[in-house]
Enzyme design. Structure first.
Site, PDB file in Angstrom:
ATOM      1  N   GLY A  80       0.836  -1.189   0.000  1.00 47.73           N
ATOM      2  CA  GLY A  80       0.000   0.000   0.000  1.00 47.73           C
ATOM      3  C   GLY A  80       0.871   1.238   0.000  1.00 47.73           C
ATOM      4  CD  GLN A  85       3.433   6.032   2.519  1.00 43.87           C
ATOM      5  OE1 GLN A  85       2.497   5.436   2.001  1.00 43.87           O
ATOM      6  NE2 GLN A  85       4.373   5.411   3.202  1.00 43.87           N
ATOM      7  CB  CYS A 128       5.239   2.751   7.763  1.00 41.91           C
ATOM      8  SG  CYS A 128       4.757   4.222   6.841  1.00 41.91           S
ATOM      9  CG  LEU A 129       6.680   1.168   1.799  1.00 39.33           C
ATOM     10  CD1 LEU A 129       6.039   1.332   0.426  1.00 39.33           C
ATOM     11  CD2 LEU A 129       7.822   0.160   1.739  1.00 39.33           C
ATOM     12  CG  HIS A 170      -0.638   1.492   7.127  1.00 38.30           C
ATOM     13  ND1 HIS A 170       0.292   1.006   8.025  1.00 38.30           N
ATOM     14  CD2 HIS A 170       0.040   2.337   6.313  1.00 38.30           C
ATOM     15  CE1 HIS A 170       1.477   1.545   7.763  1.00 38.30           C
ATOM     16  NE2 HIS A 170       1.345   2.360   6.720  1.00 38.30           N
ATOM     17  CD  GLU A 171      -0.934   2.658   2.685  1.00 34.82           C
ATOM     18  OE1 GLU A 171      -0.493   3.823   2.635  1.00 34.82           O
ATOM     19  OE2 GLU A 171      -0.224   1.671   2.966  1.00 34.82           O
ATOM     20  CG  HIS A 174       0.327   7.122   5.339  1.00 41.23           C
ATOM     21  ND1 HIS A 174       1.434   7.666   5.934  1.00 41.23           N
ATOM     22  CD2 HIS A 174       0.608   5.806   5.173  1.00 41.23           C
ATOM     23  CE1 HIS A 174       2.345   6.717   6.130  1.00 41.23           C
ATOM     24  NE2 HIS A 174       1.865   5.577   5.686  1.00 41.23           N
TER      25      HIS A 174
HETATM   26 ZN   LIG Z   1       2.773   3.712   5.865  1.00 36.66          ZN
END
Ligand SMILES: [Zn+2]
Length: 206
Positions: A80, A85, A128-129, A170-171, A174
């Site tokens: 995701g 991001q 998380c990226l 999660h997304e 963000h």
């Molecule tokens: Zn994340």
């Protein structure tokens, strides 16, 4: 959100490239040559704390952005990615929770809104990226219904469960400037933030 298991990067990336079309076969072909992976911003970049603004127009430019986000997510590898991001604070997320042996199942969600959450909970160790190498166990509702516009601007409603439900939550976090470290105690959160501030300093040569 990063892919759960270690090191499927190349396999997954190749899968996408050889199958050719992470999106719609008719539209993907012209984009393929121009699809790009974009740099992912990380803690403590303040943009990660910004609330993303709604997408106002769904056009070719947005389609290109969604394609680049998918490419970036697959290359990471991740399941995701939110637009913020890659430095674009707009309410746009991409998700693909298909397993390696399954065909890709990319989802592009524009202006997603959770309309209902189930009462059952699901625990998942999330990464998380934008917060590399940090994994945090988070309990979230196991089922949800989300409304969004697809990449053609068509309203959609999706019932999700399991990993897909976790990733969507999660997304969407963000988009509201919320990160997985916010599920930690203040003390533990500060330790992570300090570590990334130090890393950023080293990276900047200070
Ligand atoms: Zn994340």
């Amino acid at each position: 959100m990063p892919f759960g298991q270690p090191a499927p990067a190349s396999a997954r990336h190749v899968l996408v490239l050889t199958r050719g079309c992470p999106i719609d076969p008719k539209e993907a072909a012209p984009y393929l040559s121009s699809m790009a992976t974009l740099p992912i911003i990380t803690l403590p970049n303040p943009l990660l704390r910004k609330r993303s603004a709604p997408v106002e127009r769904i056009d070719a430019e947005l389609g290109k952005l969604a394609d680049d986000m998918l490419e970036t997510m697959y290359a990471a590898p991740g399941v995701g990615l939110a637009a913020v991001q890659i430095g674009v604070p707009r309410r746009l997320i991409v998700v693909d929770t298909a397993k390696d042996e399954e065909p890709p199942a990319p989802l592009v969600l524009v202006n997603p809104e959770i309309v209902s959450l189930g009462s059952d909970l699901r625990m998942h160790e999330e990464g998380c990226l934008s917060i590399p190498d940090e994994r945090i166990e988070i309990e979230r509702p196991a089922n949800l219904t989300v409304r969004y516009l697809d990449r053609n601007g068509k309203p959609q409603e999706l019932a999700a469960s399991g990993l897909l439900a976790t990733v969507i939550q999660h997304e969407i976090d963000h988009l509201n400037g919320k990160l997985i470290i916010d599920y930690l105690s203040r003390l533990k959160r500060d330790i992570v933030i300090r570590r990334f501030k130090k890393l950023a300093k080293v990276g900047a040569g200070a």
